[in-house]
Design a protein around this motif. Structure first.
Motif, PDB file in Angstrom:
ATOM      1  N   SER A   2       0.848  -1.190   0.000  1.00 59.43           N
ATOM      2  CA  SER A   2       0.000   0.000   0.000  1.00 59.43           C
ATOM      3  C   SER A   2       0.877   1.230   0.000  1.00 59.43           C
ATOM      4  CB  SER A   2      -0.911   0.027   1.234  1.00 59.43           C
ATOM      5  OG  SER A   2      -0.150   0.112   2.404  1.00 59.43           O
ATOM      6  N   SER A   6      -2.134   7.535  -4.887  1.00 59.55           N
ATOM      7  CA  SER A   6      -2.556   6.710  -6.013  1.00 59.55           C
ATOM      8  C   SER A   6      -1.883   7.210  -7.284  1.00 59.55           C
ATOM      9  CB  SER A   6      -4.079   6.786  -6.167  1.00 59.55           C
ATOM     10  OG  SER A   6      -4.498   6.069  -7.279  1.00 59.55           O
ATOM     11  N   SER A   9      -4.116   9.393 -13.091  1.00 60.09           N
ATOM     12  CA  SER A   9      -4.936   8.834 -14.159  1.00 60.09           C
ATOM     13  C   SER A   9      -5.299   9.941 -15.137  1.00 60.09           C
ATOM     14  CB  SER A   9      -6.222   8.224 -13.596  1.00 60.09           C
ATOM     15  OG  SER A   9      -7.125   7.940 -14.639  1.00 60.09           O
ATOM     16  N   ARG A  60      -7.707  14.533  -6.353  1.00 65.22           N
ATOM     17  CA  ARG A  60      -6.527  13.756  -6.763  1.00 65.22           C
ATOM     18  C   ARG A  60      -5.234  14.591  -6.777  1.00 65.22           C
ATOM     19  NH1 ARG A  60      -6.988   8.596  -8.415  1.00 65.22           N
ATOM     20  NH2 ARG A  60      -9.071   7.766  -8.902  1.00 65.22           N
ATOM     21  N   GLU A  64      -2.005  13.601  -4.531  1.00 62.58           N
ATOM     22  CA  GLU A  64      -0.708  13.319  -5.150  1.00 62.58           C
ATOM     23  C   GLU A  64       0.384  14.228  -4.590  1.00 62.58           C
ATOM     24  OE1 GLU A  64      -1.664  13.738  -9.262  1.00 62.58           O
ATOM     25  OE2 GLU A  64      -3.050  12.029  -9.216  1.00 62.58           O
ATOM     26  N   SER A  79      -3.536   3.584  -2.257  1.00 61.57           N
ATOM     27  CA  SER A  79      -3.434   2.535  -3.269  1.00 61.57           C
ATOM     28  C   SER A  79      -3.292   1.190  -2.577  1.00 61.57           C
ATOM     29  CB  SER A  79      -2.216   2.776  -4.172  1.00 61.57           C
ATOM     30  OG  SER A  79      -2.387   3.943  -4.933  1.00 61.57           O
ATOM     31  N   HIS A  80      -4.147   0.248  -2.927  1.00 60.63           N
ATOM     32  CA  HIS A  80      -4.089  -1.071  -2.291  1.00 60.63           C
ATOM     33  C   HIS A  80      -4.822  -2.074  -3.177  1.00 60.63           C
ATOM     34  CE1 HIS A  80      -5.432  -4.334   0.420  1.00 60.63           C
ATOM     35  NE2 HIS A  80      -4.224  -4.174   0.922  1.00 60.63           N
ATOM     36  N   ARG A  81      -4.116  -3.102  -3.591  1.00 65.20           N
ATOM     37  CA  ARG A  81      -4.707  -4.155  -4.417  1.00 65.20           C
ATOM     38  C   ARG A  81      -5.070  -5.340  -3.537  1.00 65.20           C
ATOM     39  NH1 ARG A  81      -4.660  -4.680  -9.784  1.00 65.20           N
ATOM     40  NH2 ARG A  81      -3.015  -3.095  -9.961  1.00 65.20           N
ATOM     41  N   ARG A 178     -14.057   0.713  -0.787  1.00 63.02           N
ATOM     42  CA  ARG A 178     -13.400   0.288  -2.021  1.00 63.02           C
ATOM     43  C   ARG A 178     -14.426   0.099  -3.138  1.00 63.02           C
ATOM     44  NH1 ARG A 178      -8.653  -2.608  -3.058  1.00 63.02           N
ATOM     45  NH2 ARG A 178      -8.440  -3.150  -0.845  1.00 63.02           N
ATOM     46  N   ARG A 233     -10.712   3.374  -8.749  1.00 65.80           N
ATOM     47  CA  ARG A 233     -10.496   2.023  -9.281  1.00 65.80           C
ATOM     48  C   ARG A 233     -10.503   1.002  -8.143  1.00 65.80           C
ATOM     49  NH1 ARG A 233      -5.976   4.936 -10.940  1.00 65.80           N
ATOM     50  NH2 ARG A 233      -4.705   3.530  -9.643  1.00 65.80           N
ATOM     51  N   ASP A 235      -8.254  -0.922  -7.261  1.00 63.28           N
ATOM     52  CA  ASP A 235      -6.970  -0.974  -6.550  1.00 63.28           C
ATOM     53  C   ASP A 235      -6.721   0.299  -5.747  1.00 63.28           C
ATOM     54  OD1 ASP A 235      -6.522   0.749  -8.659  1.00 63.28           O
ATOM     55  OD2 ASP A 235      -4.577  -0.098  -9.207  1.00 63.28           O
ATOM     56  N   GLU A 236      -7.793   1.058  -5.482  1.00 66.73           N
ATOM     57  CA  GLU A 236      -7.736   2.246  -4.643  1.00 66.73           C
ATOM     58  C   GLU A 236      -8.797   2.124  -3.554  1.00 66.73           C
ATOM     59  OE1 GLU A 236      -6.527   5.885  -7.492  1.00 66.73           O
ATOM     60  OE2 GLU A 236      -8.501   5.040  -7.921  1.00 66.73           O
TER      61      GLU A 236
END
Length: 289
Positions: A2, A6, A9, A60, A64, A79-81, A178, A233, A235-236
């Protein structure tokens, strides 16, 4: 793995949108919301909505730049998948997803103990208020706990001796949210905790079949600063501060709501998401109240 930020995009660069958010209109009676189908002739929610058109800024770029944090603003993008791909499987949520979430929350917040006490799946196409296993997005400005119900959660989920000890030190409640697919409609609007005044909060009963909880509804306030993260997304994840016992300027809560994004396509895919609510505890000496 993590990280706090993120990846950028190119599809998520809208600077801001104008949209309508549903606040609560001022009134004398204590508002009530039902978590199950109410008796015939009784509305799901009491109180009158007060729709207000507001500016909702893209968070965003701030995230960032490291300018958004859970303890400063009341929300944070991470960010985390996940290893889970099928969220319809309850056993995977309990055996894989919940332990993942516990580890992530400890990593991000530094809490020594995390207790996840519920999770909710939502689907804007097939979810409903009356379906406890698949609910619809909530389209009114709210927060999931209050300064009364937050401490009550500790007593609900820990034995009496540990609860008494933990209540003497910093604890918080965080919603880990999520998306299950890229969010194309009904994103979350998030209010900067620093723009919320005490007078904006309206304690509201949340009726279950076996108990009564308490949440906050919100009165409109032109000082509120609203943000969203376009095209989130899977993965976020978003961390939302629901309660914090600290009273030192740390964000104690925030307000959030799903909203109609005017930039969404007419044929946008349904919004599907999962949220976990968790108690976080810090060791003695890390604070107090």
């Amino acid at each position: 793995m993590s990280t706090v930020l993120s990846a950028p995009s190119p599809l998520s660069r809208t600077s801001a949108v104008e949209a309508e958010l549903n606040y609560l209109a001022p009134g004398n009676a204590r508002p009530v919301n039902y978590a199950f189908e109410p008796p015939e002739g009784t509305p799901w929610s009491s109180g009158t909505l007060d729709p207000r058109r507001v500016t909702i800024r893209n968070a965003r770029p701030l995230a960032e730049a490291g300018e958004i944090s859970l303890d400063r603003n009341g929300f944070q993008l991470v960010s985390h998948r996940s290893a889970v791909s099928d969220y319809s499987d309850e056993s995977l949520i309990r055996l894989v997803y919940r332990p993942e979430a516990e580890a992530l929350l400890r990593d991000i917040t530094g809490a020594e103990k995390v207790v996840i006490f519920d999770h909710t799946l939502r689907d804007s196409a097939s979810g409903s208020r009356g379906n406890a296993t698949l609910r619809e997005p909530v389209r009114r400005v709210h927060n999931d706990q209050t300064f009364v119900s937050g401490p009550r959660r500790v007593r609900d989920h820990l034995d009496a001796e540990e609860a008494q000890r933990r209540l003497g030190h910093r604890f918080a409640i965080v919603n880990l949210w999520r998306p299950l697919s890229v969010v194309e409609q009904l994103p979350l609007a998030l209010c900067d905790a620093r723009s919320i005044a005490a007078g904006d909060l309206v304690p509201t009963d949340l009726l279950y079949r076996d108990k009564t909880g308490e949440t906050y509804s919100f009165l409109a306030n032109p000082q509120h600063r609203w943000y969203f993260f376009p095209r989130l997304r899977p993965d976020e994840v978003l961390l939302l501060k629901i309660y914090d016992s600290l009273e030192d300027g740390t964000a104690r809560l925030t307000a959030h709501t799903a909203f109609e994004d005017p930039t969404s396509r007419a044929d946008a895919a349904a919004r599907r998401s999962i949220e976990l609510r968790a108690l976080l505890f810090w060791p003695a000496g890390s604070d107090t109240h």
